[in-house]
Motif scaffolding. Structure first.
Motif, PDB file in Angstrom:
ATOM      1  N   VAL A 143       0.605  -1.523  -0.452  1.00  0.00           N
ATOM      2  CA  VAL A 143       0.099  -0.168   0.091  1.00  0.00           C
ATOM      3  C   VAL A 143       0.588   1.432   0.379  1.00  0.00           C
ATOM      4  O   VAL A 143       1.569   1.113   1.027  1.00  0.00           O
ATOM      5  CB  VAL A 143      -0.925  -0.254   1.336  1.00  0.00           C
ATOM      6  N   VAL A 144       1.143   2.202  -1.201  1.00  0.00           N
ATOM      7  CA  VAL A 144       1.534   3.929  -1.041  1.00  0.00           C
ATOM      8  C   VAL A 144       0.529   4.429  -0.837  1.00  0.00           C
ATOM      9  O   VAL A 144      -0.413   4.217  -1.689  1.00  0.00           O
ATOM     10  CB  VAL A 144       2.308   3.226  -2.284  1.00  0.00           C
ATOM     11  N   GLU A 145       1.113   5.974  -1.048  1.00  0.00           N
ATOM     12  CA  GLU A 145       0.599   7.269  -1.072  1.00  0.00           C
ATOM     13  C   GLU A 145      -0.332   7.274  -2.148  1.00  0.00           C
ATOM     14  O   GLU A 145      -1.144   7.525  -2.890  1.00  0.00           O
ATOM     15  CB  GLU A 145       0.867   8.376  -0.002  1.00  0.00           C
ATOM     16  N   MET A 146       0.864   7.639  -3.328  1.00  0.00           N
ATOM     17  CA  MET A 146       0.335   8.168  -4.276  1.00  0.00           C
ATOM     18  C   MET A 146       1.555   7.001  -5.642  1.00  0.00           C
ATOM     19  O   MET A 146       2.166   6.082  -5.151  1.00  0.00           O
ATOM     20  CB  MET A 146       1.326   9.594  -4.996  1.00  0.00           C
ATOM     21  N   PRO A 147       1.633   7.543  -7.234  1.00  0.00           N
ATOM     22  CA  PRO A 147       1.815   6.144  -8.096  1.00  0.00           C
ATOM     23  C   PRO A 147       3.134   6.802  -7.929  1.00  0.00           C
ATOM     24  O   PRO A 147       4.539   5.785  -8.768  1.00  0.00           O
ATOM     25  CB  PRO A 147       1.171   7.220  -9.393  1.00  0.00           C
ATOM     26  N   THR A 148       3.405   8.122  -7.445  1.00  0.00           N
ATOM     27  CA  THR A 148       5.181   7.979  -7.761  1.00  0.00           C
ATOM     28  C   THR A 148       5.674   6.818  -6.498  1.00  0.00           C
ATOM     29  O   THR A 148       6.951   6.407  -7.494  1.00  0.00           O
ATOM     30  CB  THR A 148       5.567   9.033  -7.258  1.00  0.00           C
ATOM     31  N   ASP A 149       5.422   6.805  -5.499  1.00  0.00           N
ATOM     32  CA  ASP A 149       6.092   5.632  -4.831  1.00  0.00           C
ATOM     33  C   ASP A 149       5.704   4.648  -4.843  1.00  0.00           C
ATOM     34  O   ASP A 149       6.189   3.616  -5.009  1.00  0.00           O
ATOM     35  CB  ASP A 149       5.325   6.255  -2.982  1.00  0.00           C
ATOM     36  N   LEU A 150       5.127   4.464  -5.414  1.00  0.00           N
ATOM     37  CA  LEU A 150       4.464   2.770  -6.698  1.00  0.00           C
ATOM     38  C   LEU A 150       6.240   2.563  -7.135  1.00  0.00           C
ATOM     39  O   LEU A 150       6.468   1.550  -7.425  1.00  0.00           O
ATOM     40  CB  LEU A 150       3.243   2.596  -7.423  1.00  0.00           C
ATOM     41  N   MET A 151       5.340   3.694  -8.266  1.00  0.00           N
ATOM     42  CA  MET A 151       6.759   2.998  -9.325  1.00  0.00           C
ATOM     43  C   MET A 151       8.345   3.531  -8.414  1.00  0.00           C
ATOM     44  O   MET A 151       9.142   2.412  -9.138  1.00  0.00           O
ATOM     45  CB  MET A 151       7.041   4.744 -10.156  1.00  0.00           C
ATOM     46  N   MET A 152       8.475   4.191  -7.417  1.00  0.00           N
ATOM     47  CA  MET A 152       9.878   3.959  -6.286  1.00  0.00           C
ATOM     48  C   MET A 152      10.214   2.493  -5.978  1.00  0.00           C
ATOM     49  O   MET A 152      11.409   1.743  -6.184  1.00  0.00           O
ATOM     50  CB  MET A 152      10.326   5.225  -5.281  1.00  0.00           C
ATOM     51  N   VAL A 153       9.074   1.773  -5.137  1.00  0.00           N
ATOM     52  CA  VAL A 153       9.045   0.581  -5.102  1.00  0.00           C
ATOM     53  C   VAL A 153       9.578  -0.108  -6.419  1.00  0.00           C
ATOM     54  O   VAL A 153      10.069  -0.905  -6.262  1.00  0.00           O
ATOM     55  CB  VAL A 153       7.378  -0.217  -4.263  1.00  0.00           C
ATOM     56  N   GLU A 154       8.542   0.077  -7.240  1.00  0.00           N
ATOM     57  CA  GLU A 154       9.365  -0.505  -8.282  1.00  0.00           C
ATOM     58  C   GLU A 154      10.027  -1.269  -8.852  1.00  0.00           C
ATOM     59  O   GLU A 154      10.703  -1.503  -9.367  1.00  0.00           O
ATOM     60  CB  GLU A 154       8.092  -0.972  -9.750  1.00  0.00           C
ATOM     61  N   GLN A 155      11.208   0.425  -8.638  1.00  0.00           N
ATOM     62  CA  GLN A 155      12.636   0.275  -9.450  1.00  0.00           C
ATOM     63  C   GLN A 155      13.753  -0.630  -8.627  1.00  0.00           C
ATOM     64  O   GLN A 155      14.462  -0.943  -8.997  1.00  0.00           O
ATOM     65  CB  GLN A 155      12.912   2.093  -9.442  1.00  0.00           C
ATOM     66  N   THR A 156      13.122  -0.782  -7.645  1.00  0.00           N
ATOM     67  CA  THR A 156      13.679  -1.772  -6.618  1.00  0.00           C
ATOM     68  C   THR A 156      14.519  -3.219  -6.565  1.00  0.00           C
ATOM     69  O   THR A 156      15.052  -3.650  -6.319  1.00  0.00           O
ATOM     70  CB  THR A 156      13.721  -1.313  -4.951  1.00  0.00           C
ATOM     71  N   LEU A 157      13.097  -3.589  -7.504  1.00  0.00           N
ATOM     72  CA  LEU A 157      12.879  -4.835  -8.215  1.00  0.00           C
ATOM     73  C   LEU A 157      12.662  -5.896  -6.983  1.00  0.00           C
ATOM     74  O   LEU A 157      13.301  -7.067  -7.108  1.00  0.00           O
ATOM     75  CB  LEU A 157      13.707  -5.466  -8.662  1.00  0.00           C
ATOM     76  N   ALA A 158      12.497  -5.528  -6.086  1.00  0.00           N
ATOM     77  CA  ALA A 158      12.845  -6.163  -4.715  1.00  0.00           C
ATOM     78  C   ALA A 158      11.107  -6.607  -3.972  1.00  0.00           C
ATOM     79  O   ALA A 158      10.996  -7.345  -3.927  1.00  0.00           O
ATOM     80  CB  ALA A 158      13.512  -5.347  -3.428  1.00  0.00           C
TER      81      ALA A 158
END
Lengths: 197, 197
Positions: free
Chosen positions: B83-98
């Motif tokens: 669960v994230v606040e905003m779509p940018t946060d989703l993209m940051m998590v995706e970038q980790t590949l974790a």
């Protein structure tokens, strides 16, 4: 992963001055999520302004008519012309109630570093404006920044060569200003530009 | 004295977050004087985005289709929901590949001072989302700001009451971080949240 219409909106917002990728993203989310009504209003305001605003034929400020209200006013002193950089500067001078002449708005300043040369501001239009036989004195009221000063210097040379009286608004301490709190540069200018009483 | 279409444009620009009267005026002049092409492009991008973007039916992020690319991907682990606040946060998590699970985007955070309550973010949608019988663990990845923390606390209570395993992303020193340069609050948290080796 960003949908293309969102990506396009973020890129489009970056035309605004001072808006980088992070602010543009934040603005796009705000418009879409919190204020779609404000967003559609903004789109319409842009389109309406682009369709309806032109430059006053005489002073070059933004106007919806051929002549702006000030230029159309027969009460103003047509012998004095105050040259400013932007329409906001014109409004600041008007607010003082200390100038009753007409204006000319350059819509910019000479700034070679930003690629703004003599052709990008309304210099040739100013030269034909001052040739109307009525203007006797030109008051240069560009900013006291490096670019504004350079613009004033350049304009002064051009206008004096055409036999016009040219003046520059004064630099010095602000009204109510104390020497203790003035910066040295301003205080030095106030000394150099002292006036006989 | 400002033409009405210019005045309307300046007012309309103020819906953008962080834009006050001075910036709005500067932006309006820039659009009209220096970049009318960018301005019309911006107007069209706003209209196009408003017309084409909707929320993904499953995760609530912005998408042009019913299901976003991630939610439509059968390879993702449907048992984990971040669960994230905003779509940018989703993209940051995706970038980790974790993280290989699915997401849920709140489109905001609880912030009573700004008038953002439980009804203004997608809480009820989250509750029906986690009731799909597949989600086993919810990873709370809201920001570590006061609002993000309050939101995580509120969500944790609601989700645990529904029998779900709830976790929070870790706080501590950054990768490569030195104790000498950590702020005391972060270091204190890193001590409190130490993990057995």
């Amino acid at each position: 992963m960003t949908p293309s219409s969102l990506h396009q909106l973020i890129e489009a917002l970056r035309v605004l001055p001072g808006v980088g990728p992070k602010s543009a993203t934040r603005m796009a989310y705000h418009l879409l999520q919190r204020d779609p009504g404000g967003a559609i209003n903004l789109a319409h305001a842009i389109e309406y302004a682009l369709a309806n605003l032109k430059h006053c034929r005489r002073c070059n400020t933004f106007a919806e008519t051929e002549l702006c209200d000030i230029c159309a006013d027969p009460q103003r002193d047509a012998g004095k012309l105050c040259v400013v950089e932007m329409p906001t500067d014109l409004m600041m001078v008007e607010q003082t109630l200390a100038f009753h002449g007409l204006y000319f708005v350059l819509m910019g300043r000479l700034s070679p570093l930003d690629g703004v040369g003599a052709k990008d501001i309304a210099l040739s239009q100013l030269l034909s404006r001052v040739a109307d036989g009525e203007v006797a004195e030109v008051v240069l009221a560009t900013n006291f920044t490096a670019e504004g000063e350079a613009t004033a210097h350049y304009l002064a040379q051009m206008l004096q060569a055409r036999g016009l009286a040219v003046s520059r608004i004064a630099r010095g301490l602000p009204v109510g200003g104390e020497l203790e709190h003035a910066d040295p540069g301003t205080l030095a200018q106030a000394l150099v530009e002292r006036r006989p009483l």
